[in-house]
Design a protein around this motif. Structure first.
Motif, PDB file in Angstrom:
ATOM      1  N   GLN A 277       0.815  -1.216   0.000  1.00 52.82           N
ATOM      2  CA  GLN A 277       0.000   0.000   0.000  1.00 52.82           C
ATOM      3  C   GLN A 277       0.848   1.266   0.000  1.00 52.82           C
ATOM      4  OE1 GLN A 277      -2.802   0.291   3.212  1.00 52.82           O
ATOM      5  NE2 GLN A 277      -3.813   2.068   2.326  1.00 52.82           N
ATOM      6  N   ALA A 278       2.019   1.227   0.637  1.00 54.69           N
ATOM      7  CA  ALA A 278       2.866   2.414   0.730  1.00 54.69           C
ATOM      8  C   ALA A 278       3.264   2.949  -0.648  1.00 54.69           C
ATOM      9  CB  ALA A 278       4.121   2.105   1.549  1.00 54.69           C
ATOM     10  N   PHE A 279       3.224   2.117  -1.682  1.00 54.71           N
ATOM     11  CA  PHE A 279       3.572   2.547  -3.038  1.00 54.71           C
ATOM     12  C   PHE A 279       2.358   2.956  -3.862  1.00 54.71           C
ATOM     13  CE2 PHE A 279       7.552   0.536  -2.044  1.00 54.71           C
ATOM     14  CZ  PHE A 279       8.471   1.263  -2.774  1.00 54.71           C
ATOM     15  N   ASP A 280       1.181   2.532  -3.462  1.00 53.29           N
ATOM     16  CA  ASP A 280      -0.025   2.779  -4.249  1.00 53.29           C
ATOM     17  C   ASP A 280      -0.274   4.284  -4.380  1.00 53.29           C
ATOM     18  OD1 ASP A 280      -2.383   2.535  -5.651  1.00 53.29           O
ATOM     19  OD2 ASP A 280      -3.293   1.124  -4.238  1.00 53.29           O
TER      20      ASP A 280
ATOM     21  N   GLY B 242      14.259   1.336   5.210  1.00 56.21           N
ATOM     22  CA  GLY B 242      14.067   1.004   6.616  1.00 56.21           C
ATOM     23  C   GLY B 242      12.642   1.215   7.092  1.00 56.21           C
ATOM     24  N   SER B 243      11.771   1.721   6.210  1.00 57.53           N
ATOM     25  CA  SER B 243      10.368   1.921   6.584  1.00 57.53           C
ATOM     26  C   SER B 243       9.690   0.580   6.832  1.00 57.53           C
ATOM     27  CB  SER B 243       9.601   2.627   5.461  1.00 57.53           C
ATOM     28  OG  SER B 243      10.091   3.900   5.223  1.00 57.53           O
ATOM     29  N   GLU B 244       8.812   0.569   7.788  1.00 54.82           N
ATOM     30  CA  GLU B 244       7.983  -0.616   7.964  1.00 54.82           C
ATOM     31  C   GLU B 244       6.848  -0.522   6.964  1.00 54.82           C
ATOM     32  OE1 GLU B 244       6.756  -1.701  11.866  1.00 54.82           O
ATOM     33  OE2 GLU B 244       8.712  -1.219  12.720  1.00 54.82           O
ATOM     34  N   ILE B 245       6.676  -1.605   6.193  1.00 56.31           N
ATOM     35  CA  ILE B 245       5.629  -1.622   5.175  1.00 56.31           C
ATOM     36  C   ILE B 245       4.767  -2.856   5.366  1.00 56.31           C
ATOM     37  CG2 ILE B 245       6.872  -0.280   3.439  1.00 56.31           C
ATOM     38  CD1 ILE B 245       7.698  -2.931   2.152  1.00 56.31           C
ATOM     39  N   LEU B 246       3.530  -2.745   4.982  1.00 58.39           N
ATOM     40  CA  LEU B 246       2.602  -3.865   5.057  1.00 58.39           C
ATOM     41  C   LEU B 246       2.575  -4.546   3.702  1.00 58.39           C
ATOM     42  CD1 LEU B 246       0.466  -5.460   6.621  1.00 58.39           C
ATOM     43  CD2 LEU B 246      -1.217  -3.797   5.802  1.00 58.39           C
TER      44      LEU B 246
ATOM     45  N   ASN C 235       0.840  -7.394   1.414  1.00 55.55           N
ATOM     46  CA  ASN C 235      -0.362  -8.208   1.284  1.00 55.55           C
ATOM     47  C   ASN C 235      -0.170  -9.156   0.117  1.00 55.55           C
ATOM     48  OD1 ASN C 235      -2.874  -9.319   0.900  1.00 55.55           O
ATOM     49  ND2 ASN C 235      -3.982  -7.393   1.089  1.00 55.55           N
ATOM     50  N   SER C 236      -0.020 -10.448   0.420  1.00 55.08           N
ATOM     51  CA  SER C 236       0.156 -11.443  -0.632  1.00 55.08           C
ATOM     52  C   SER C 236      -1.183 -11.985  -1.110  1.00 55.08           C
ATOM     53  CB  SER C 236       1.041 -12.586  -0.144  1.00 55.08           C
ATOM     54  OG  SER C 236       0.420 -13.252   0.935  1.00 55.08           O
ATOM     55  N   LYS C 237      -2.272 -11.505  -0.542  1.00 49.35           N
ATOM     56  CA  LYS C 237      -3.600 -11.994  -0.918  1.00 49.35           C
ATOM     57  C   LYS C 237      -4.293 -11.053  -1.890  1.00 49.35           C
ATOM     58  CE  LYS C 237      -3.067 -15.309   2.035  1.00 49.35           C
ATOM     59  NZ  LYS C 237      -2.191 -16.334   1.585  1.00 49.35           N
ATOM     60  N   ALA C 238      -3.564 -10.074  -2.406  1.00 46.42           N
ATOM     61  CA  ALA C 238      -4.163  -9.088  -3.316  1.00 46.42           C
ATOM     62  C   ALA C 238      -3.930  -9.486  -4.771  1.00 46.42           C
ATOM     63  CB  ALA C 238      -3.579  -7.708  -3.037  1.00 46.42           C
ATOM     64  N   ASN C 239      -3.873 -10.785  -5.040  1.00 43.15           N
ATOM     65  CA  ASN C 239      -3.558 -11.259  -6.383  1.00 43.15           C
ATOM     66  C   ASN C 239      -4.549 -10.775  -7.434  1.00 43.15           C
ATOM     67  OD1 ASN C 239      -1.197 -12.530  -5.652  1.00 43.15           O
ATOM     68  ND2 ASN C 239      -2.226 -14.417  -5.121  1.00 43.15           N
ATOM     69  N   GLY C 240      -5.823 -10.551  -7.051  1.00 41.65           N
ATOM     70  CA  GLY C 240      -6.779 -10.020  -8.012  1.00 41.65           C
ATOM     71  C   GLY C 240      -6.350  -8.653  -8.501  1.00 41.65           C
TER      72      GLY C 240
END
Length: 144
Positions: free
Chosen positions: A70-73, A126-130, A132-137
């Motif tokens: 999400q941090a890149f979106d 070094g940022s903490e990022i989330l 999500n490997s379930k966003a394949n759609g």
């Protein structure tokens, strides 16, 4: 210095534009064909700037899977060194591994040193990022 950086990163460009990749024994190098303009992943797959990442082997996220960060979106990716700029959608693909990558560290492939330096201004190192490997759609277009 170029030799050390090439061994660390796995791919480098010569001044004449040819791409080199670290060979399988980690001491010799191969000149890559045009198919691998930006580099070659550990399964002989082309790397793509701002789309390919390397992660530790053996995690629940396997090679070739897409992940959403999400941090890149919505972040604007600049045009740098022949890499076209675009608005990122947060989608990446696990295209490589690295000897120094441990735990849940993600190594983003930017393509060039200037692009890598720009990466820090987009999402600081070094940022903490989330992840999500379930966003394949959402990221299906990157699936191998």
């Amino acid at each position: 210095g170029f030799y050390d950086a090439l061994r660390l990163e796995g791919t480098g460009k010569l001044s004449d534009g040819r791409a080199l990749n670290v060979g399988s024994n980690n001491s010799c190098f191969e000149v890559l064909s045009d198919e691998f303009k930006w580099g070659k992943g550990n399964r002989n797959n082309p790397l793509e700037p701002w789309r390919s990442v390397a992660m530790e082997q053996g995690l629940e996220i396997e090679f070739g899977e897409t992940i959403y960060i999400q941090a890149f979106d919505g972040k604007e990716i600049p045009s740098i060194d022949g890499i076209e700029g675009f608005t990122h959608d947060g989608c990446f693909r696990v295209d490589d591994v690295g000897d120094a990558i441990r735990f849940l560290h993600v190594d983003f492939f930017a393509g060039t040193k200037k692009a890598y330096e720009a990466l820090d201004g987009i999402v600081p190192s070094g940022s903490e990022i989330l992840i999500n490997s379930k966003a394949n759609g959402k990221c299906a277009s990157l699936k191998r």
